[in-house]
Design a protein around this motif. Structure first.
Motif, PDB file in Angstrom:
ATOM      1  N   ASN A   7       1.949  -4.542  -8.289  1.00  0.00           N
ATOM      2  CA  ASN A   7       1.802  -5.797  -7.559  1.00  0.00           C
ATOM      3  C   ASN A   7       1.029  -5.517  -6.268  1.00  0.00           C
ATOM      4  OD1 ASN A   7       2.047  -8.127  -6.074  1.00  0.00           O
ATOM      5  ND2 ASN A   7       4.258  -8.361  -6.371  1.00  0.00           N
ATOM      6  N   PRO A   8      -0.263  -5.832  -6.214  1.00  0.00           N
ATOM      7  CA  PRO A   8      -1.081  -5.492  -5.039  1.00  0.00           C
ATOM      8  C   PRO A   8      -0.524  -6.008  -3.725  1.00  0.00           C
ATOM      9  CG  PRO A   8      -2.462  -6.252  -6.854  1.00  0.00           C
ATOM     10  CD  PRO A   8      -1.045  -6.514  -7.256  1.00  0.00           C
ATOM     11  N   ALA A   9       0.228  -7.116  -3.750  1.00  0.00           N
ATOM     12  CA  ALA A   9       0.768  -7.673  -2.511  1.00  0.00           C
ATOM     13  C   ALA A   9       1.831  -6.776  -1.890  1.00  0.00           C
ATOM     14  CB  ALA A   9       1.351  -9.060  -2.780  1.00  0.00           C
ATOM     15  N   GLN A  10       2.405  -5.863  -2.675  1.00  0.00           N
ATOM     16  CA  GLN A  10       3.479  -5.001  -2.183  1.00  0.00           C
ATOM     17  C   GLN A  10       3.063  -3.551  -2.008  1.00  0.00           C
ATOM     18  OE1 GLN A  10       6.697  -5.446  -5.016  1.00  0.00           O
ATOM     19  NE2 GLN A  10       7.439  -7.335  -4.073  1.00  0.00           N
ATOM     20  N   ILE A  11       1.921  -3.151  -2.525  1.00  0.00           N
ATOM     21  CA  ILE A  11       1.586  -1.727  -2.614  1.00  0.00           C
ATOM     22  C   ILE A  11       0.749  -1.262  -1.424  1.00  0.00           C
ATOM     23  CG2 ILE A  11       0.229  -0.061  -3.942  1.00  0.00           C
ATOM     24  CD1 ILE A  11       1.279  -1.414  -6.469  1.00  0.00           C
ATOM     25  N   PHE A  12       1.188  -0.111  -0.843  1.00  0.00           N
ATOM     26  CA  PHE A  12       0.500   0.509   0.281  1.00  0.00           C
ATOM     27  C   PHE A  12       0.387   2.007   0.032  1.00  0.00           C
ATOM     28  CE2 PHE A  12       2.703  -3.224   1.846  1.00  0.00           C
ATOM     29  CZ  PHE A  12       1.732  -3.861   2.608  1.00  0.00           C
ATOM     30  N   PRO A  13      -0.572   2.671   0.673  1.00  0.00           N
ATOM     31  CA  PRO A  13      -0.639   4.129   0.566  1.00  0.00           C
ATOM     32  C   PRO A  13       0.641   4.760   1.109  1.00  0.00           C
ATOM     33  CG  PRO A  13      -2.657   3.243   1.523  1.00  0.00           C
ATOM     34  CD  PRO A  13      -1.673   2.114   1.476  1.00  0.00           C
ATOM     35  N   GLU A  14       1.103   5.823   0.452  1.00  0.00           N
ATOM     36  CA  GLU A  14       2.386   6.412   0.821  1.00  0.00           C
ATOM     37  C   GLU A  14       2.470   6.842   2.282  1.00  0.00           C
ATOM     38  OE1 GLU A  14       5.631   9.582  -0.965  1.00  0.00           O
ATOM     39  OE2 GLU A  14       3.523   9.843  -1.442  1.00  0.00           O
ATOM     40  N   PRO A  15       1.468   7.540   2.853  1.00  0.00           N
ATOM     41  CA  PRO A  15       1.618   7.989   4.238  1.00  0.00           C
ATOM     42  C   PRO A  15       1.767   6.851   5.244  1.00  0.00           C
ATOM     43  CG  PRO A  15      -0.127   9.204   3.143  1.00  0.00           C
ATOM     44  CD  PRO A  15       0.240   8.068   2.234  1.00  0.00           C
ATOM     45  N   SER A  16       1.262   5.649   4.901  1.00  0.00           N
ATOM     46  CA  SER A  16       1.292   4.552   5.870  1.00  0.00           C
ATOM     47  C   SER A  16       2.454   3.596   5.684  1.00  0.00           C
ATOM     48  CB  SER A  16      -0.014   3.756   5.793  1.00  0.00           C
ATOM     49  OG  SER A  16      -0.076   3.004   4.593  1.00  0.00           O
TER      50      SER A  16
END
Length: 304
Positions: A183-192
């Motif tokens: 779900n692109p609305a929820q996904i972020f790069p792990e370090p951030s």
């Protein structure tokens, strides 16, 4: 000359993945590690390694599956690789780059939230028995997670919710809170991701207890039936969790693995002596003290 944030991010990523060359190559250790370990690596293990060996620490923190595929493709050369779960290690074993990896720490899945979230009081009143997931359905709440196609933590969020559906008898919990697996609305790069939660840009996540404690975020411990921490529950309970993902054009059905951190030295390491020294540090009393200080639990099980 001005540079856009997007361009800067691309340049920074390319620099992080560039091989170490020239005079510094013989005096540096390139350590690739699961992105959730960033604070531990940058503030504790990296400096401790340099102090003990005089080798420069060059850390690359990304999703562990993504890193494993880069190493397997020989796009990235790492002197040591630290993964969460054995899955990324198996990628390197299949590529013939790793014989075995040793456990160096472990963790559990927890519910963490931002101290600046407008839902903070709701989370503070929640309990692990039930109802914590009701908060995640509140209108306007921004839930964050990582990409399950490249990051074990992203997959473990899905596994945790799969088990929660069974444990709490809520068969539509994944659909109502997460929507689609990717779900692109929820996904972020792990370090951030945790930094976004710390700042209040994201309200909550399900993530590793170790990373949450490292940032001193408020969190709720989840029952062991869903937190993936107990290897003794794998055969009879955790193994029931399954997710289907399309990875590199191929549909796969995946099952969970215990939340153990494994370390190895790839066979194509540029500086294997430094890699072995780094893994030895992780296993040493000093290394284990640093793991504990940053919220990690002792290693579980044997080599994989």
């Amino acid at each position: 000359m001005a540079i856009s944030r997007r361009a800067f991010t691309r340049l920074a990523g390319a620099a992080a993945l560039a091989p170490v060359t020239g005079r510094a190559a013989g005096r540096a250790a390139t350590i690739a590690y699961a992105g959730s370990m960033g604070l531990l690596m940058d503030r504790a293990l990296g400096p401790a390694f340099t102090a003990e060996t005089s080798e420069r620490f060059h850390g690359i923190g990304r999703g562990a599956f993504g890193l494993a595929h880069l190493i397997a493709a020989k796009t990235l050369q790492a002197d040591a690789f630290i993964s969460i779960t054995s899955g990324p290690i198996e990628v390197l074993q299949k590529a013939g780059l790793v014989g075995h990896a040793v456990p160096v720490a472990s963790t559990a899945m927890v519910l963490a939230w931002s101290p600046h979230s407008r839902f903070r009081k709701d989370f503070e009143a929640a309990d692990a028995g039930a109802h914590w997931f009701d908060i995640l359905e509140k209108p306007g709440l921004h839930f964050g997670r990582t990409d399950p196609r490249t990051d074990p933590q992203g997959r473990n969020v899905l596994f945790t919710f799969d088990l929660a559906q069974r444990y709490y008898h809520k068969p539509d919990l994944i659909r109502r809170v997460l929507g689609r697996p990717v779900n692109p609305a929820q996904i972020f790069p792990e370090p951030s991701l945790l930094s976004r939660i710390d700042s209040g840009a994201v309200d909550a996540t399900i993530g590793y207890e170790s990373g949450v404690k490292s940032l001193k975020l408020p969190f709720l411990a989840l029952p062991r039936q869903i937190n993936l921490s107990d290897p003794a529950m794998v055969a009879d309970w955790y193994s029931r969790a399954a997710i289907s993902l399309t990875v590199k054009g191929r549909r796969q059905t995946l099952h969970t693995q215990p939340l153990v951190f494994y370390a190895c030295v790839p066979r194509n390491a540029r500086n294997p002596e430094a890699g072995r020294a780094f893994v030895s540090l992780l296993q040493s009393r000093k290394g284990q003290e640093l793991f504990a200080r940053y919220g990690y639990n002792p290693p579980l099980g044997g080599p994989v």
